[in-house]
Each structure stands twice: as C-alpha cells, then as structure tokens.
Design an enzyme around this catalytic site. Structure first.
Site, mmCIF file in Angstrom:
data_model
loop_
_atom_site.group_PDB
_atom_site.id
_atom_site.type_symbol
_atom_site.label_atom_id
_atom_site.label_comp_id
_atom_site.label_asym_id
_atom_site.label_seq_id
_atom_site.Cartn_x
_atom_site.Cartn_y
_atom_site.Cartn_z
ATOM 1 N N CYS A 154 39.960 41.519 39.689
ATOM 2 C CA CYS A 154 41.086 42.453 39.832
ATOM 3 C C CYS A 154 42.365 41.700 40.170
ATOM 4 O O CYS A 154 43.457 42.064 39.717
ATOM 5 C CB CYS A 154 40.778 43.477 40.914
ATOM 6 S SG CYS A 154 40.466 42.776 42.541
ATOM 7 N N HIS A 157 40.970 45.123 47.157
ATOM 8 C CA HIS A 157 41.121 45.377 45.724
ATOM 9 C C HIS A 157 42.598 45.304 45.346
ATOM 10 O O HIS A 157 43.430 45.986 45.938
ATOM 11 C CB HIS A 157 40.561 46.756 45.380
ATOM 12 C CG HIS A 157 40.543 47.072 43.912
ATOM 13 N ND1 HIS A 157 40.035 46.208 42.969
ATOM 14 C CD2 HIS A 157 40.998 48.147 43.223
ATOM 15 C CE1 HIS A 157 40.158 46.754 41.772
ATOM 16 N NE2 HIS A 157 40.746 47.930 41.894
ATOM 17 N N ASN A 186 44.945 50.626 37.630
ATOM 18 C CA ASN A 186 43.688 50.003 38.028
ATOM 19 C C ASN A 186 43.135 49.151 36.885
ATOM 20 O O ASN A 186 43.735 49.070 35.812
ATOM 21 C CB ASN A 186 42.685 51.093 38.436
ATOM 22 C CG ASN A 186 41.652 50.573 39.430
ATOM 23 O OD1 ASN A 186 41.527 49.366 39.649
ATOM 24 N ND2 ASN A 186 40.909 51.490 40.038
#
Lengths: 103, 248
Positions: free
Chosen positions: B25, B163, B203
């Site tokens: 990520c 994240h 995302n």
C-alpha cells in the site's frame, strides 16, 4: 450472536445462502470441507461484528459483506496492512533508563 | 480553503489499483501521489511503476511492507520511475531484483515533505498543491461498504496507523443524507444526519471494494489517525512552485 457455542448441526439457511453468494461474488473457494466450515464460522462472526460496527459508528458509514468477510481481523491486517508501519509507527518504546548516569 | 475539493473531477487521478497478495500500500500510495502531481503540475498523464518501488526499496522489504517516505527516497535514488507498462506490477508477493536501470524514466520528483499534523493545513495543501499520502488505522475498512466513517479513538486507534492511502479530496454530506440500508441479513434503519465534513481517500484494494475503490473518513476529528503522517512528493522546483485549484 456467535454460532460457536451452538450444536454443530445445520446452519441457518439464510447464513449459508449469504455465504454462498459471497463466495460467488468474490470468487472464493476453499481446499477442503474443514476449511470451508472454518471460513463460514468466521464469516458468521464478521456479520455479527458489522452490526456492532454499524451501531458504534458516528458517521454515515455502512458496514457489511466485503471481499474480506471470510478473514479474521488478524489475517486481514497481516495480508493487507502495512506490517512495517504498524510495528514501527504504532508502538512507542522507552529508549532510555532512569538508571542511566551521566551523559 | 474551499468548502469542497475533488481532484478526480480534474481527471488527474489514476485508476484504482489492487495490491493483491503484496503488502505494498505504501508503494501504491506513493505512486498515486506522483501520478496525480504530474497530471496537475505538468498536465501529463503517467502511470508509474509500483514494482520498481517494491524491488528497489532501500530497506528491501518489498511485499512485506514499507514506508511512503522510503518510496520517495527510492524515486530520488533511482532518478525517477519507469512506466507501469515497462516495469509492470506483480501482485504475487514474490521477490524480484531491482531493474530500475534498464528502463527509461517517465516521472521523477524534486523532494518530498511531511505536512503539519493539522486537518486544516492538510486541506489547504490538498486544495492548492494536490493529493497527499496519509497513513491510517485500517481496522474499520475490512467491512466498510460506503459512507463516511466517523470513529472514536476507542473504535479506531489513531496511534496505531498501518495502512497508507492517497487523500484526493474533501467535502460535506447533505443534511438529509442518512444511513439507510441493510448490512447482509440485518434489517434496515435510518438515522437523520446533519451535514458532515469528510475526506475522500483512494484505496488500493481494487474497484469492487468501498465506493468504487474509494472511501470517506470524517474530517475534523483525526478519525483513524489521518493526521499522523501526511506526506507528499514535490515535483516542481521551489522557485517555480505554482498554486493550482482543486475542482469543487
């Protein structure tokens, strides 16, 4: 509530059907019946959790079935989180000691 | 600071990626940041190599995780990033050697900065300079489908951030927008709401997740630790910096 404590007999049809639809939508398959049963159990617990999340949320968010609904929280974080960031940035440690003397 | 901002409306945000079986990520967020800034500042649409960031990361953790600032350091060390087409992403999680020197670079950065941990400052920078990477606590995202998440420190620890995603806009919900609908087999319910300020974030879990790959967090309460690490690259030189305008 959790299904764990119940007699391991036939699951409610609605839950099984929801799980089947989940598998179809997200192309999820499991190697053996034991793993399938385990994932179904996790899925059921996650469904129960989403209701709690919904109640706790102060915004407009909707929680429910996602592609991650057959994972435990630990598995989810391990597989999709930034492991390094979580370990290094989220934990504070004492780097000194009260017993140190003069610098 | 404008009341609303959405860089997607300017056509400057690249498609949502899917990290698959690689904990990258951090690399995807960094790549998205660079792509957006190149589109905004230079009007050039590029898709850069996430794989190069993973393979050439100075810490060598690759698919086991990393930091956005390490990704930016990698870009500086490699004198830029190759294209996604030339150096494609392998989501299997396997380790590869760095092949940066074999490919032409299509994008580069001048520097990177970490912004003040203040939502007002972050909003101002987002609206006048472009998207920013942030690192949040991902706990509530596992079962997220849509809407604005407004959490407390108890339900989403702002200290344990794990994240990295890309901040692309902010806005306010309409006053009457409430939460109506069903979660799996549960009954429907509605809760009338006042207008709620939110952040829009990109995302890296594909477009089937969330709001076509995006999600929204409440703005103004440091929900899930969004202010902890706002980091962005700089693609234009200090003496040539120009403000841009985010579409409302």
């Amino acid at each position: 509530g959790s299904l764990r404590g119940q007699d391991p007999g036939p699951q409610p049809l609605e839950l099984k059907e929801v799980f089947r639809l989940f598998q179809m939508q997200y192309n999820r398959s499991y190697p053996n019946p034991a793993e399938h049963a385990r994932r179904l159990d996790i899925f059921a617990q996650n469904l129960a959790n989403t209701q709690r999340l919904q109640e706790d949320d102060l915004g407009t968010a909707e929680f429910g079935v996602t592609q991650f609904s057959d994972l435990t929280e630990e598995e989810f974080v391990q597989l999709y989180g930034n492991q390094v960031a979580g370990e290094a940035l989220g934990v504070s440690r004492k780097v000194g000691s009260e017993e140190w003397g003069h610098s | 600071v404008p009341s609303t901002c959405d860089w997607r409306k300017a056509g400057t945000i690249s498609p949502v990626r899917d990290q698959q079986h690689c904990n990258c990520c951090w690399a995807i967020a960094a790549a998205g940041n660079i792509e957006a800034l190149w589109a905004i500042k230079f009007h050039q649409s590029v898709e850069v190599s996430v794989q190069q960031l993973i393979d050439c990361d100075r810490c060598g953790n690759g698919c086991k995780g990393g930091f956005v600032w390490d990704a930016f350091l990698t870009v500086l060390n490699n004198r830029g990033l190759a294209s996604e087409k030339d150096y494609p992403f392998d989501g299997s999680g396997k380790t590869h050697s760095c092949r940066a020197e074999k490919h032409k670079k299509v994008a580069w950065i001048q520097d990177f900065i970490i912004l003040q941990a203040c939502e007002q400052s972050i909003a101002r920078h987002l609206a006048t300079q472009g998207p920013i990477t942030v690192t949040i606590n991902m706990t509530l995202l596992q079962h997220y489908r849509k809407g604005v998440i407004k959490a407390t420190p108890t339900t989403c620890d702002p200290i344990q951030v794990n994240h990295s995603v890309l901040l692309v806009g902010f806005g306010k919900t309409k006053s009457v927008e409430g939460r109506q609908g069903k979660a799996a087999s549960f009954g429907s319910y509605s809760r009338p709401r006042h207008s709620m300020a939110y952040w829009t974030l990109k995302n890296s879990w594909g477009t089937q997740w969330g709001e076509k790959g995006y999600f929204r967090l409440h703005r103004g309460s440091n929900t899930c630790g969004i202010t902890k690490f706002p980091v962005t690259a700089r693609v234009d030189k200090p003496n040539k910096q120009q403000q841009v305008s985010c579409p409302p």
